[in-house]
Design a protein around this motif. Sequence first.
Motif, PDB file in Angstrom:
ATOM      1  N   ILE A  11       3.288   5.205  -4.037  1.00  0.00           N
ATOM      2  CA  ILE A  11       4.530   6.308  -4.014  1.00  0.00           C
ATOM      3  C   ILE A  11       4.601   7.396  -4.276  1.00  0.00           C
ATOM      4  O   ILE A  11       5.105   8.491  -4.232  1.00  0.00           O
ATOM      5  N   LEU A  12       4.153   7.121  -5.763  1.00  0.00           N
ATOM      6  CA  LEU A  12       4.177   8.365  -6.526  1.00  0.00           C
ATOM      7  C   LEU A  12       3.227   9.852  -5.457  1.00  0.00           C
ATOM      8  O   LEU A  12       3.667  10.374  -5.771  1.00  0.00           O
ATOM      9  N   VAL A  13       2.206   9.657  -5.522  1.00  0.00           N
ATOM     10  CA  VAL A  13       1.324  10.630  -4.698  1.00  0.00           C
ATOM     11  C   VAL A  13       1.862  11.039  -3.388  1.00  0.00           C
ATOM     12  O   VAL A  13       2.745  12.136  -3.165  1.00  0.00           O
TER      13      VAL A  13
ATOM     14  N   ASP B 299       5.077  -3.474 -11.978  1.00  0.00           N
ATOM     15  CA  ASP B 299       5.591  -4.377 -12.478  1.00  0.00           C
ATOM     16  C   ASP B 299       7.067  -4.985 -11.983  1.00  0.00           C
ATOM     17  O   ASP B 299       8.023  -5.898 -11.496  1.00  0.00           O
ATOM     18  N   TYR B 300       8.455  -3.915 -13.130  1.00  0.00           N
ATOM     19  CA  TYR B 300       9.336  -3.913 -12.535  1.00  0.00           C
ATOM     20  C   TYR B 300       9.796  -3.621 -11.111  1.00  0.00           C
ATOM     21  O   TYR B 300      10.681  -4.092 -10.576  1.00  0.00           O
ATOM     22  N   GLU B 301       9.139  -2.941 -10.082  1.00  0.00           N
ATOM     23  CA  GLU B 301       9.666  -2.133  -8.980  1.00  0.00           C
ATOM     24  C   GLU B 301       9.246  -3.391  -7.742  1.00  0.00           C
ATOM     25  O   GLU B 301       8.951  -3.254  -7.025  1.00  0.00           O
ATOM     26  N   GLY B 302       8.281  -4.657  -8.271  1.00  0.00           N
ATOM     27  CA  GLY B 302       7.325  -5.747  -7.643  1.00  0.00           C
ATOM     28  C   GLY B 302       6.594  -5.197  -6.868  1.00  0.00           C
ATOM     29  O   GLY B 302       5.923  -5.819  -5.662  1.00  0.00           O
ATOM     30  N   ARG B 303       5.815  -4.229  -7.699  1.00  0.00           N
ATOM     31  CA  ARG B 303       4.623  -3.189  -6.466  1.00  0.00           C
ATOM     32  C   ARG B 303       3.134  -3.598  -7.906  1.00  0.00           C
ATOM     33  O   ARG B 303       3.471  -4.224  -9.087  1.00  0.00           O
ATOM     34  N   SER B 304       1.858  -3.746  -6.931  1.00  0.00           N
ATOM     35  CA  SER B 304       0.384  -2.976  -8.028  1.00  0.00           C
ATOM     36  C   SER B 304       0.481  -2.185  -8.307  1.00  0.00           C
ATOM     37  O   SER B 304       1.457  -0.703  -7.925  1.00  0.00           O
ATOM     38  N   ALA B 305      -0.128  -1.340  -9.313  1.00  0.00           N
ATOM     39  CA  ALA B 305      -0.564  -0.110 -10.199  1.00  0.00           C
ATOM     40  C   ALA B 305      -0.523   0.411  -8.611  1.00  0.00           C
ATOM     41  O   ALA B 305      -0.006   2.072  -8.277  1.00  0.00           O
ATOM     42  N   ASN B 306      -1.609   0.062  -7.806  1.00  0.00           N
ATOM     43  CA  ASN B 306      -2.270   0.843  -6.780  1.00  0.00           C
ATOM     44  C   ASN B 306      -1.396   1.678  -6.114  1.00  0.00           C
ATOM     45  O   ASN B 306      -0.615   2.235  -5.790  1.00  0.00           O
ATOM     46  N   SER B 307      -0.349   0.538  -5.401  1.00  0.00           N
ATOM     47  CA  SER B 307       0.867   0.905  -4.612  1.00  0.00           C
ATOM     48  C   SER B 307       1.824   1.597  -4.844  1.00  0.00           C
ATOM     49  O   SER B 307       2.048   2.681  -4.491  1.00  0.00           O
TER      50      SER B 307
ATOM     51  N   ASP C 287      -4.870   7.961 -19.258  1.00  0.00           N
ATOM     52  CA  ASP C 287      -4.988   7.077 -20.392  1.00  0.00           C
ATOM     53  C   ASP C 287      -4.463   5.716 -20.463  1.00  0.00           C
ATOM     54  O   ASP C 287      -3.351   5.461 -19.263  1.00  0.00           O
ATOM     55  N   GLU C 288      -4.659   4.635 -21.847  1.00  0.00           N
ATOM     56  CA  GLU C 288      -4.577   3.426 -21.866  1.00  0.00           C
ATOM     57  C   GLU C 288      -2.841   3.170 -22.030  1.00  0.00           C
ATOM     58  O   GLU C 288      -2.512   2.508 -20.935  1.00  0.00           O
ATOM     59  N   VAL C 289      -2.313   3.973 -22.600  1.00  0.00           N
ATOM     60  CA  VAL C 289      -1.242   3.836 -22.649  1.00  0.00           C
ATOM     61  C   VAL C 289      -0.151   4.447 -21.756  1.00  0.00           C
ATOM     62  O   VAL C 289       0.486   3.267 -20.651  1.00  0.00           O
ATOM     63  N   MET C 290      -0.703   4.827 -20.833  1.00  0.00           N
ATOM     64  CA  MET C 290       0.098   5.776 -19.373  1.00  0.00           C
ATOM     65  C   MET C 290      -0.153   4.599 -18.785  1.00  0.00           C
ATOM     66  O   MET C 290       0.428   3.903 -17.705  1.00  0.00           O
ATOM     67  N   LEU C 291      -1.403   4.550 -18.431  1.00  0.00           N
ATOM     68  CA  LEU C 291      -1.926   2.791 -17.092  1.00  0.00           C
ATOM     69  C   LEU C 291      -1.272   1.715 -17.281  1.00  0.00           C
ATOM     70  O   LEU C 291      -0.454   1.092 -17.122  1.00  0.00           O
ATOM     71  N   ASP C 292      -0.752   1.836 -19.172  1.00  0.00           N
ATOM     72  CA  ASP C 292      -0.104  -0.005 -19.396  1.00  0.00           C
ATOM     73  C   ASP C 292       1.580   0.790 -19.358  1.00  0.00           C
ATOM     74  O   ASP C 292       2.006  -0.562 -18.522  1.00  0.00           O
ATOM     75  N   LYS C 293       1.885   1.274 -19.503  1.00  0.00           N
ATOM     76  CA  LYS C 293       3.060   1.938 -18.899  1.00  0.00           C
ATOM     77  C   LYS C 293       3.471   1.993 -16.965  1.00  0.00           C
ATOM     78  O   LYS C 293       4.523   1.535 -16.547  1.00  0.00           O
ATOM     79  N   LEU C 294       2.226   2.485 -16.633  1.00  0.00           N
ATOM     80  CA  LEU C 294       2.369   2.165 -15.148  1.00  0.00           C
ATOM     81  C   LEU C 294       2.146   1.108 -14.544  1.00  0.00           C
ATOM     82  O   LEU C 294       3.348   0.609 -13.570  1.00  0.00           O
TER      83      LEU C 294
END
Length: 56
Positions: free
Chosen positions: A35-37, A23-31, A11-18
């Motif tokens: 980590i979550l997986v 960004d807060y953690e200093g990572r890319s969305a992929n990274s 979902d677009e909103v969930m992706l935006d939140k991700l």
Amino acid sequence: MAIKSLSVRIDEVMLDKLHVVADYEGRSANSQILILVRDCIEKYEEKHGKIQIDRN
């Protein structure tokens, strides 16, 4: 170990939140997803035992 690709519908909103969390953690969305997986698998293995993968 080979690196594989995985397409995810999100979902677009969930992706935006991700992206905000990543960004807060200093990572890319992929990274952040990796980590979550990883954390999910570790939690599963703590409860159910190590997952054995047969690569034959």
